[in-house]
Design an enzyme around this catalytic site. Structure first.
Site, PDB file in Angstrom:
ATOM      1  CG  ASP A  78      -2.178   0.868   0.981  1.00  0.00           C
ATOM      2  OD1 ASP A  78      -2.230   1.581  -0.046  1.00  0.00           O
ATOM      3  OD2 ASP A  78      -3.078   0.871   1.839  1.00  0.00           O
ATOM      4  CG  ASP A 113      -6.010   5.304  -2.946  1.00  0.00           C
ATOM      5  OD1 ASP A 113      -4.868   5.086  -2.482  1.00  0.00           O
ATOM      6  OD2 ASP A 113      -7.030   4.761  -2.484  1.00  0.00           O
ATOM      7  CB  ALA A 181     -12.716   5.418   1.316  1.00  0.00           C
ATOM      8  CB  CYS A 264     -11.361 -22.727  17.008  1.00  0.00           C
ATOM      9  SG  CYS A 264     -10.139 -22.645  15.693  1.00  0.00           S
ATOM     10  CB  CYS A 266      -6.794 -23.472  14.598  1.00  0.00           C
ATOM     11  SG  CYS A 266      -6.364 -22.572  16.083  1.00  0.00           S
ATOM     12  CB  CYS A 269      -8.369 -23.837  19.447  1.00  0.00           C
ATOM     13  SG  CYS A 269      -8.419 -22.071  19.124  1.00  0.00           S
TER      14      CYS A 269
HETATM   15  N1  GUN Z   1      -6.496   0.961   3.170  1.00  0.00           N
HETATM   16  C1  GUN Z   1      -7.782   0.975   3.585  1.00  0.00           C
HETATM   17  N2  GUN Z   1      -8.544   1.757   2.770  1.00  0.00           N
HETATM   18  C2  GUN Z   1      -7.706   2.222   1.816  1.00  0.00           C
HETATM   19  C3  GUN Z   1      -7.913   3.083   0.672  1.00  0.00           C
HETATM   20  O1  GUN Z   1      -9.010   3.561   0.389  1.00  0.00           O
HETATM   21  N3  GUN Z   1      -6.802   3.338  -0.094  1.00  0.00           N
HETATM   22  C4  GUN Z   1      -5.573   2.823   0.213  1.00  0.00           C
HETATM   23  N4  GUN Z   1      -4.553   3.108  -0.594  1.00  0.00           N
HETATM   24  N5  GUN Z   1      -5.360   2.042   1.274  1.00  0.00           N
HETATM   25  C5  GUN Z   1      -6.423   1.732   2.059  1.00  0.00           C
HETATM   26 ZN    ZN Z   2      -8.354 -21.741  16.929  1.00  0.00          ZN
END
Ligand code: GUN
Ligand code: ZN
Length: 472
Positions: A78, A113, A181, A264, A266, A269
């Site tokens: 990101d 963005d 978002a 669970c 896993c 657990c």
């Molecule tokens: N991580 C959570 N929401 C967003 C987003 O709208 N844009 C980016 N780039 N990272 C995110």
């Molecule tokens: Zn578990």
């Protein structure tokens, strides 16, 4: 709209739906190598954290992300937009972050963005969307059409802006498209708004594009999101919840302190009791491991449900774990006509689970096909009793679908649907099928036979159709 897919990046293939665990290089509570052993094919990390770190900024450029993190699956990065949405500002430009993501060997790059807050007014949402779109155009110009760049769909809560963004992104030819978002919507359980935003974005994006629901990490909502056509999730929830002493399950989360048993399968657990985890020095890590296992298991369960054609059942079940999720599920049923266009013809089963099931795609789809039946002049639909003599065509009745010829008794959905004793919702929906049959076969005369205790109800539902009542 749920589907199985394969996302290919740098010759690495990821089965979708997929979960990308979020890695923070500073806090590796579970290492990427351990995740690989848990079946994780891809993960996501934040390039901006590396970029800002004196410890990592340059070394990751030398070694590359995969070496540094010791992970040979796909790594998505990101950009710093998330920090932008939290702190309002970041010290990096769009082309700088993309160049950096390229230089550290990321497999999927995210431009800078602007994640528009759901509280933003329309003018703000429009203005910010224009900036995001301009940065996508810039990304294309600087890095070329083949660069593995994600194209986030923004637009705030304005569905027409999301549609417009999806359309432009599709026209530009992007194939990896996060819906952006949405974290604030999920944090405040605004799942109906989430539904609207995702449906609007999906409406115009290319069906071939891989859709990532940015920041969605709670497994209870994955099935719902997959049903809307989301393919990728990323989760920091496994670690964030662990930090707060919380235990994730696909139908909600528990505080560890309130658990007397661990529900669970896993490895964590099964090899610890609840009390052992509570008093362990390793509590946070054990919880994180369980949380990740539980999250990954839900993704596998969803993939299996898509294969079998039982995703509706799973969605129905999961959405009952939170009232806002149930509200969103009911809202989703208002979009059945869109969903139905993408639905498949046959499935493993149809399990009736009350009112909501009446509006499922399979019911709609079945009833639309009733106009294709060839009928004789005098038709009887036998809902109950035995009055088949003297009619040219005899149809049976199965709610919530409606009338069916004997020849379809063992085909989907009639043969594979499990229904409990009749209730009014399903009979009402089945009567809709009878009305559609009668309306599409004006040359036939349709009569209905039913048990006496349903007769008044059925007559109300079928004005203009003769309803004969039999002893129960
Ligand atoms: N991580 C959570 N929401 C967003 C987003 O709208 N844009 C980016 N780039 N990272 C995110
Ligand atoms: Zn578990």
């Amino acid at each position: 709209m749920g589907r199985l897919g394969r996302l290919t990046v740098n010759k690495k293939i990821i089965k979708t739906p997929a979960l990308l665990p979020v890695i923070n290089p500073h806090l590796q509570i579970i290492t990427p190598a351990e995740m690989r052993n848990m079946g994780v094919e891809a993960l996501i990390t934040n390039a901006y954290i590396f970029y800002q770190s004196d410890q990592y900024r340059d070394i990751v450029k030398e070694k590359g992300l995969h070496d540094l993190l010791d992970f040979d699956g796909a790594i998505m990065t990101d950009s710093g937009s998330f920090q932008l949405s939290v702190y309002g500002d970041v010290a990096i430009t769009n082309t700088e972050t993309l160049s950096y993501q390229r230089d550290i060997g990321s497999d999927i790059w995210v431009p800078l963005d602007i994640p528009t807050s759901p509280a933003a007014d329309r003018a703000t949402a429009e203005r910010e969307l224009e900036v995001t779109m301009e940065r996508l155009r810039e990304a294309r110009e600087v890095f070329g059409d083949d660069a593995p760049i994600a194209a986030p769909v923004q637009g705030g809560i304005f569905t027409d802006l999301r549609e417009q963004a999806g359309k432009e992104i599709a026209e530009m030819g992007f194939s990896f498209c996060p819906v952006g978002a949405v974290v604030p919507l999920m944090e405040s359980y605004r799942y109906r708004d989430l539904l609207r935003v995702v449906m609007a974005s999906k409406k115009t994006l290319s069906p071939a594009s891989c859709v990532h629901l940015f920041g969605a990490g709670h497994p209870a909502m994955f099935a719902f999101a997959v049903a809307l056509g989301c393919d990728i999730f990323d989760s920091a929830a496994y670690a964030l919840y662990a930090k707060e002493g919380r235990y994730l399950t696909a139908h909600g989360s528990y505080r560890l302190s309130e658990l007397s048993d661990l529900p669970c399968a896993c490895s964590v657990c099964r090899s610890h009791t609840a009390d052992e985890i509570k008093s362990s020095d390793d509590k946070e890590r054990l919880l994180a491991l369980h949380n990740l296992h539980a999250t990954l298991a839900e993704i596998s369960r969803i993939r299996l449900a898509v294969t079998d054609g039982t995703l509706w059942e799973l969605v129905d079940e999961r959405c009952r774990s939170h009232p806002q999720l149930l509200a969103a599920y009911r809202e989703m049923l208002n979009h059945t006509e869109t969903l139905e266009q993408h639905d498949r013809a046959t499935k493993r089963r149809f399990f009736y689970r009350g009112d909501e099931s009446c509006r499922r795609t399979e019911v709609l789809c079945y009833q639309e096909k009733l106009s294709r039946l060839r009928l004789g002049k005098n038709v009887i639909v036998v809902m109950g009793g035995e009055r088949a003599d003297g009619y040219d065509t005899v149809l049976r009745f199965k709610p919530p679908f409606g009338p069916y010829p004997q020849e379809l008794a063992e085909t989907f959905p009639i043969g594979q649907s499990e229904i409990p004793p009749w209730d009014e919702s399903m009979v009402r929906q089945g009567c809709r099928g009878i009305r559609m049959l009668a309306e599409s076969h004006k040359e036939s005369r349709v009569t209905v036979a039913c048990f006496r205790h349903w007769a008044a109800f059925v007559r109300d539902e079928l004005p203009g159709i003769e309803v004969l009542a039999d002893e129960d």
